[in-house]
Design an enzyme around this catalytic site. Structure first.
Site, short mmCIF file in Angstrom:
data_model
loop_
_atom_site.label_atom_id
_atom_site.label_comp_id
_atom_site.label_asym_id
_atom_site.label_seq_id
_atom_site.Cartn_x
_atom_site.Cartn_y
_atom_site.Cartn_z
N GLY A 198 0.83 -1.20 0.00
CA GLY A 198 0.00 0.00 0.00
C GLY A 198 0.86 1.24 0.00
O GLY A 198 2.06 1.19 0.26
N GLY B 3 -0.06 9.50 0.58
CA GLY B 3 0.63 10.76 0.42
C GLY B 3 1.82 10.93 1.33
O GLY B 3 2.76 11.65 1.02
N VAL C 220 3.56 1.38 2.75
CA VAL C 220 3.32 0.26 3.65
C VAL C 220 3.86 -1.00 2.99
O VAL C 220 3.60 -1.27 1.82
CB VAL C 220 1.83 0.10 3.99
CG1 VAL C 220 1.62 -1.05 4.97
CG2 VAL C 220 1.29 1.39 4.57
N ASP D 118 -12.90 7.33 11.14
CA ASP D 118 -12.73 7.11 9.71
C ASP D 118 -13.05 5.67 9.33
O ASP D 118 -12.37 5.07 8.51
CB ASP D 118 -11.30 7.47 9.28
CG ASP D 118 -11.17 7.58 7.76
OD1 ASP D 118 -12.16 7.99 7.11
OD2 ASP D 118 -10.10 7.26 7.21
#
Length: 419
Positions: free
Chosen positions: A24, A27, A31, A138
């Site tokens: 992954g 910005g 990962v 989130d």
């Protein structure tokens, strides 16, 4: 599972974790799939050198401190971290399996029974987090990973203490995923309450059951207007009739009108029991339906035996024809070259929790909501192939042979892909 080889610029080790590939990006960083000296898989999140400054380090350190306080059976655990390193990093539990966004995109919406099971599981997990004085803020389909032992919640990078007005972001900045955030969060109201996670969970369950989120628009500004406008009701089309009353309540415009999480659990249990099942039975069905196929990272990194092409290796890793429904593994794509056996990443932003919600939605308005995954796909014990090569022994990731193969993968990938 989307694992890309490391580029020549990527580190190969951090804090004792051997980095095996990219899973992954975002910005603020990258990962990686990592492995501890003892063989424990981990998702290793690293801040880009270009954005490492005192403010970034402070935010990263705050994230680490928050993750230290979050625990629960349905929460991806923090394993280790070093915010003071030259390249600040943290390692969390690696969960092998698709996130909810990818699963629904690949296999379609979940049946009502399994959606109710998912709701009971996630509501109970969020209630545990709230008891620790935290909010997620989130929650979205990409932050729900469907592992071999059931779903888990990830990415607490936006979490804040419920009783505090402290924020990890600049004043007057709205941070989160617009399609899943409640009106009060979109309006920048503070302090937020546990009702924000109830709303987000309602959006997640609607997506699980219907394949879409409550609001969709051509651009981010219209999407925000829909969310905060009390006269614009959520789109519940496609949701099973038995789930509509619960989803309507969870997506109520006013925070005080949403049910508490224990009520969500109770109503999900009632839906499950109305179909003649116990909650534990529904949980097992959910896990069986969504769990990832056997882990085949070893096969991807293993050196092909003499005479076996990369395509032949991919075909050998395919599931037998008699594999039960729900456990079928999608066929591996044809590799671009015999040296490259791992698919390039199309995984969404692994670190989207670190970036504010700015005008960047795609034509459906759902890019931010369905386009961010923790990138992990789950840490279940690897089911080993019976065919272990001419020597009768499997190739170990830490063997010299595997390291040579990994280096070849990096070189082949770097030659074809700009970074």
């Amino acid at each position: 599972m989307h694992v890309a080889p490391l580029s020549p610029e990527d580190p190969t080790e951090l804090g004792g974790y051997e980095l095996l590939g990219r899973i992954g990006h975002g910005g603020m960083g990258q990962v990686y799939l990592g492995e501890s000296p003892g063989g424990e898989p981990a998702a290793v999140k690293v801040i880009k050198p270009s954005v490492v400054d005192s403010e970034t380090r402070q935010r990263f350190a705050q994230e680490v401190e928050i993750l230290k306080t979050v625990w629960g059976a349905r929460i991806a655990a923090l394993l280790d971290a070093d915010p003071e390193a030259d390249r600040p990093w943290l390692a969390t539990e690696y969960i092998e399996g698709l996130d909810l966004s990818r699963h629904v995109g690949s296999h379609g919406p979940l049946p009502a029974l399994l959606t109710a099971s998912l709701g009971a599981t996630l509501a109970e997990a969020l209630a545990t987090v709230h008891k620790q004085g935290l909010l997620h803020r989130d929650l979205k389909p990409a932050n729900v990973l469907l592992g071999p032992n059931g779903p888990k919640i990830i990415d607490f990078g936006l979490a804040v203490f419920a009783e505090s007005s402290a924020s990890l972001t600049a004043p007057n900045t709205v941070v989160g995923t617009p399609s899943c955030m409640p009106p009060e969060q979109a309006n920048g109201e503070k302090p937020l309450t546990p009702a924000v996670d109830v709303y987000a969970l309602g959006a997640v369950l609607l997506f699980a059951a219907s394949g879409h989120l409550p609001y969709r628009a051509d651009n981010i500004h219209v999407l925000f207007h829909q969310v905060i406008d009390a006269t614009t009701t959520p789109d519940l089309s496609g949701a099973p009739a038995e789930l509509v009353p619960l989803l309507t309540a969870m997506l109520a415009h006013q925070a005080q009108d949403r049910p508490p999480l224990d009520e969500v659990v109770r109503r999900c249990r009632a839906l499950i029991e109305a179909q003649g099942l116990k909650v534990a039975q529904a949980r097992r069905r959910l896990t069986s339906y969504t769990a990832a196929p056997e882990h085949f990272l070893d096969e991807l990194l293993a050196v092909p035996r003499t005479g076996r092409s990369a395509k032949a290796l991919s075909e050998a890793a395919a599931v037998p024809a008699d594999t039960p429904p729900g456990r079928q593994r999608p066929p591996l794509p044809d590799p671009p070259s015999p040296q490259l056996l791992v698919t390039p990443p199309d995984a969404p932003d692994h670190m989207s929790a670190d970036t504010p919600a700015t005008p960047s939605a795609d034509s459906t308005g759902e890019a931010a909501a369905c386009g961010g995954v923790h990138g992990q796909t789950t840490a279940q014990p690897a089911a080993r192939r019976k065919d272990r090569g001419d020597t009768g022994r499997r190739s170990l990731l830490h063997s010299a042979q595997a390291r040579i193969t990994a280096q070849r993968l990096r070189e082949a990938y770097a030659a074809r892909t700009p970074f």
